[in-house]
Design a protein around this motif. Structure first.
Motif, PDB file in Angstrom:
ATOM      1  N   LYS A  51       1.084  -0.853   0.357  1.00 14.62           N
ATOM      2  CA  LYS A  51      -0.291   0.202  -0.350  1.00 14.62           C
ATOM      3  C   LYS A  51       0.431   1.059   0.373  1.00 14.62           C
ATOM      4  O   LYS A  51       1.839   1.275   0.783  1.00 14.62           O
ATOM      5  N   THR A  52       0.129   1.996  -0.947  1.00 11.93           N
ATOM      6  CA  THR A  52       0.938   3.552  -0.727  1.00 11.93           C
ATOM      7  C   THR A  52       0.284   4.503  -0.167  1.00 11.93           C
ATOM      8  O   THR A  52      -0.665   5.323  -0.674  1.00 11.93           O
ATOM      9  N   VAL A  53       1.144   5.113   0.671  1.00 12.24           N
ATOM     10  CA  VAL A  53       0.424   6.398   1.726  1.00 12.24           C
ATOM     11  C   VAL A  53       1.024   7.392   1.390  1.00 12.24           C
ATOM     12  O   VAL A  53       1.952   7.872   1.539  1.00 12.24           O
ATOM     13  N   VAL A  54      -0.501   8.666   1.663  1.00  6.64           N
ATOM     14  CA  VAL A  54       0.514   9.843   1.098  1.00  6.64           C
ATOM     15  C   VAL A  54      -0.025  10.406   2.610  1.00  6.64           C
ATOM     16  O   VAL A  54      -1.049  10.606   2.680  1.00  6.64           O
ATOM     17  N   ALA A  56       3.641  -0.556   4.713  1.00  9.10           N
ATOM     18  CA  ALA A  56       3.774   0.399   3.947  1.00  9.10           C
ATOM     19  C   ALA A  56       5.032   1.148   3.118  1.00  9.10           C
ATOM     20  O   ALA A  56       5.429   1.529   3.814  1.00  9.10           O
ATOM     21  N   ASP A  57       4.331   2.138   2.165  1.00  9.97           N
ATOM     22  CA  ASP A  57       4.761   2.568   1.225  1.00  9.97           C
ATOM     23  C   ASP A  57       5.025   4.453   1.958  1.00  9.97           C
ATOM     24  O   ASP A  57       3.530   4.853   1.116  1.00  9.97           O
ATOM     25  N   VAL A  58       5.871   5.250   1.803  1.00  7.20           N
ATOM     26  CA  VAL A  58       4.803   6.151   2.828  1.00  7.20           C
ATOM     27  C   VAL A  58       5.616   7.782   2.053  1.00  7.20           C
ATOM     28  O   VAL A  58       6.709   7.525   1.762  1.00  7.20           O
ATOM     29  N   ARG A 112       7.466  25.284   8.942  1.00  2.00           N
ATOM     30  CA  ARG A 112       8.710  26.431  10.077  1.00  2.00           C
ATOM     31  C   ARG A 112       8.262  25.152  11.502  1.00  2.00           C
ATOM     32  O   ARG A 112       8.737  25.372  12.858  1.00  2.00           O
ATOM     33  N   ILE A 113       7.526  24.359  11.335  1.00  2.00           N
ATOM     34  CA  ILE A 113       7.478  22.970  12.492  1.00  2.00           C
ATOM     35  C   ILE A 113       8.512  21.948  12.904  1.00  2.00           C
ATOM     36  O   ILE A 113       9.270  21.519  13.156  1.00  2.00           O
ATOM     37  N   ILE A 114       8.976  21.800  11.457  1.00  2.00           N
ATOM     38  CA  ILE A 114       9.063  20.139  10.889  1.00  2.00           C
ATOM     39  C   ILE A 114      10.301  20.585   9.506  1.00  2.00           C
ATOM     40  O   ILE A 114       9.186  20.651   8.579  1.00  2.00           O
ATOM     41  N   HIS A 115      11.100  19.785   9.450  1.00  2.00           N
ATOM     42  CA  HIS A 115      12.293  20.128   8.239  1.00  2.00           C
ATOM     43  C   HIS A 115      12.111  19.147   7.437  1.00  2.00           C
ATOM     44  O   HIS A 115      11.549  18.361   8.274  1.00  2.00           O
ATOM     45  N   PRO A 116      12.107  19.031   6.047  1.00  2.00           N
ATOM     46  CA  PRO A 116      11.695  18.564   5.399  1.00  2.00           C
ATOM     47  C   PRO A 116      12.377  17.548   5.840  1.00  2.00           C
ATOM     48  O   PRO A 116      12.195  16.489   4.780  1.00  2.00           O
ATOM     49  N   ASP A 117      14.039  17.779   5.908  1.00  2.00           N
ATOM     50  CA  ASP A 117      15.336  16.730   5.328  1.00  2.00           C
ATOM     51  C   ASP A 117      13.889  15.384   7.055  1.00  2.00           C
ATOM     52  O   ASP A 117      14.837  14.686   7.279  1.00  2.00           O
ATOM     53  N   GLY A 130      11.692   8.097   4.041  1.00  2.00           N
ATOM     54  CA  GLY A 130      12.594   7.237   3.141  1.00  2.00           C
ATOM     55  C   GLY A 130      12.648   7.580   1.353  1.00  2.00           C
ATOM     56  O   GLY A 130      13.227   7.156   0.510  1.00  2.00           O
ATOM     57  N   ASN A 131      11.392   8.671   1.851  1.00  2.00           N
ATOM     58  CA  ASN A 131      11.478   9.230   0.160  1.00  2.00           C
ATOM     59  C   ASN A 131      11.411  10.928   0.394  1.00  2.00           C
ATOM     60  O   ASN A 131      11.503  11.435   1.463  1.00  2.00           O
ATOM     61  N   GLU A 132      11.888  11.809  -1.277  1.00  6.35           N
ATOM     62  CA  GLU A 132      11.759  13.322  -0.918  1.00  6.35           C
ATOM     63  C   GLU A 132      10.338  13.582  -0.503  1.00  6.35           C
ATOM     64  O   GLU A 132       8.975  13.220  -0.824  1.00  6.35           O
ATOM     65  N   VAL A 133      10.917  14.499  -0.277  1.00  7.28           N
ATOM     66  CA  VAL A 133       9.249  15.180  -0.047  1.00  7.28           C
ATOM     67  C   VAL A 133       9.205  16.392  -1.093  1.00  7.28           C
ATOM     68  O   VAL A 133       9.415  16.792  -1.238  1.00  7.28           O
ATOM     69  N   ILE A 134       7.223  16.494  -0.565  1.00 12.04           N
ATOM     70  CA  ILE A 134       6.602  17.334  -1.860  1.00 12.04           C
ATOM     71  C   ILE A 134       6.368  18.179  -1.160  1.00 12.04           C
ATOM     72  O   ILE A 134       5.673  18.378  -0.726  1.00 12.04           O
ATOM     73  N   ARG A 135       7.591  19.489  -1.807  1.00  3.61           N
ATOM     74  CA  ARG A 135       6.742  20.460  -0.874  1.00  3.61           C
ATOM     75  C   ARG A 135       6.310  21.420  -2.580  1.00  3.61           C
ATOM     76  O   ARG A 135       6.394  22.409  -1.687  1.00  3.61           O
ATOM     77  N   ASP A 136       5.998  21.311  -3.045  1.00  3.08           N
ATOM     78  CA  ASP A 136       5.437  21.802  -4.847  1.00  3.08           C
ATOM     79  C   ASP A 136       5.411  21.370  -4.730  1.00  3.08           C
ATOM     80  O   ASP A 136       5.659  19.882  -5.696  1.00  3.08           O
ATOM     81  N   ILE A 137       4.131  21.752  -6.048  1.00  2.00           N
ATOM     82  CA  ILE A 137       3.468  20.875  -7.192  1.00  2.00           C
ATOM     83  C   ILE A 137       5.000  21.232  -8.735  1.00  2.00           C
ATOM     84  O   ILE A 137       4.905  22.664  -8.757  1.00  2.00           O
ATOM     85  N   THR A 138       4.952  20.216  -8.805  1.00  2.00           N
ATOM     86  CA  THR A 138       6.089  20.647  -9.748  1.00  2.00           C
ATOM     87  C   THR A 138       5.722  20.372 -11.166  1.00  2.00           C
ATOM     88  O   THR A 138       4.281  20.250 -11.237  1.00  2.00           O
TER      89      THR A 138
END
Length: 414
Positions: A20-23, A47-49, A59-64, A71-79
């Motif tokens: 299952k893939t969970v966003v 799950a794959d998250v 501002r609360i939690i860093h994307p890193d 284990g996956n790059e964070v989606i910060r913008d719609i590209t």
């Protein structure tokens, strides 16, 4: 290429979310700090998250941190990858969008169809595509009680969005536990094989009062009954559990009791009031009761305790509800496997049970994390199961499903 080190924990706690893939959509609440461990709990179940954030969340939690957690790059913008469509479009790869925490601002935007952050864009796309959405509110109580928020949550429910929580404490509508979020993800993405079934479960021990401060009881922890309740919930059943210690999981009805008489009365009243498909009597209900002293018995006194047999719950239920499916438990000590099975068959025949779970508690089971049991059906089938109590519960629910199928087949045949 080697997998991300975070993924070394994958399936450490089971495979209920395997494939299952969970966003995980994160918004700007302080509860965003909880998403690190939430991501990992989802991964531990297979799950794959993938995380998607609002600018306020960062501002609360860093994307890193979320990259590490998932284990996956964070989606910060719609590209140009059109990530919202890639994951939540009509042919998207996501099975579930979890918005946790969900702020008042994001809830209202989703309800109004406003897409000005990656999270709201993902939500609009998922709702429009029919992908399952779980929303977990977190905000101050005064915001949660605002009429617009109340109306918007009701609107989202009508659209099929699952709302989990919040938990009201200290003037704050707090995010619910990660355990509850994961459990509901398992229910949403699970096999749904018990949908429409109502199951009543007794669990744990009972306490017989000698005086206002002393009791007779057993070592039963209630872990097996709780695991049965959770597994039935995962599979889509409506679940009620009668026991001594509160579980506190939204969606599972609880009836709290102490004595064997209270447990028996509660079960009978519940069966009289509501229509159930099965009783699973997993509690170690006392076989004896005593007359309680109204005052504390003096410690210097020599006393004789007179015990009298308690009414057998499953016998009461079978007499009053002859058509109800019932699963019982048979605990013995120091018997051979043949003797244990023989006594369990006798109990099954006496009480006209559909299923019975037998084990020797002298070896393990009562108060332990694991167990070894025999799951026996009225068709004279026997399945030996060893392992964690969640494993035992899963195997028992497999047999419960077979029991329901056999009953449905007989009903259709008639």
């Amino acid at each position: 290429m080697n997998k991300h080190p975070t993924l070394w924990i994958k399936e450490n706690k089971g495979i209920s979310l395997k494939g299952k893939t969970v966003v995980l959509a994160v918004t700007g609440s302080i509860a965003a700090v909880r998403t690190i461990e939430l991501s990992r709990e989802l991964i531990r179940r297979g799950a794959d998250v993938y995380a998607v954030t609002t600018p306020a969340a960062e501002r609360i939690i860093h994307p890193d941190a979320l990259h590490y957690a998932t284990g996956n790059e964070v989606i910060r913008d719609i590209t140009g990858k059109v990530e919202h469509v890639q994951f939540c479009g009509m042919n998207g790869c996501a099975d579930l969008l979890v918005i946790a925490p969900a702020t008042a601002n994001t809830i209202s935007k989703i309800a109004a169809g406003i897409d000005d952050t990656p999270v709201t864009t993902f939500a609009t796309t998922a709702i429009g595509s029919g992908i399952s959405v779980m929303l977990v509110p977190a905000m101050h109580e005064s915001m949660y009680c605002h009429p617009a928020i109340v109306d918007n949550l009701d609107k989202l429910r009508l659209w099929g969005v699952t709302i989990i929580g919040p938990q009201m404490e200290e003037g704050i509508a707090k995010i619910v536990s990660n355990e509850m979020i994961v459990l509901n993800a398992e229910r949403i993405l699970g096999p749904d094989t018990l949908s429409g079934k109502r199951i009543l479960i007794t669990s744990g021990t009972t306490a017989e009062f000698l005086d206002p401060i002393r009791i007779l009881t057993t070592f039963a922890s209630g872990k097996t009954g709780i695991e049965i309740a959770l597994e039935a919930f995962r599979r889509g059943a409506d679940v009620t559990i009668v026991h001594m210690n509160r579980l506190g999981f939204e969606g599972i009805k609880e009836i709290l009791v102490q004595t064997s008489q209270q447990m028996t009365d509660a079960v009978m009243e519940e069966l009289d009031r509501e229509e159930y498909d099965m009783l699973i009597s997993a509690a170690a209900i006392s076989d004896f009761t005593v007359d309680m002293s109204p005052e504390k018995i003096k410690s210097a006194d020599n006393i004789i305790i007179k015990m009298k047999p308690a009414v057998k719950l499953i016998d009461r239920v079978r007499q009053s509800f002859p058509d109800l499916a019932i699963a019982g438990f048979k605990a013995e000590t120091g018997l051979s496997a043949e003797q244990l099975l023989s006594r369990a068959w006798d109990r099954m025949d006496q009480s006209k049970l559909d299923l019975i779970v037998a084990n020797d508690v002298l070896e393990r089971g009562m108060g332990t994390e694991d167990n070894e049991v025999y799951i026996m059906s009225d068709k004279r089938d026997v399945k030996k199961v060893s392992g964690l109590k969640r494993t035992i519960a899963s195997s028992l629910l497999d047999e419960v499903e077979k029991c329901f199928q056999q009953r449905d087949d007989l009903s259709e045949g008639n």
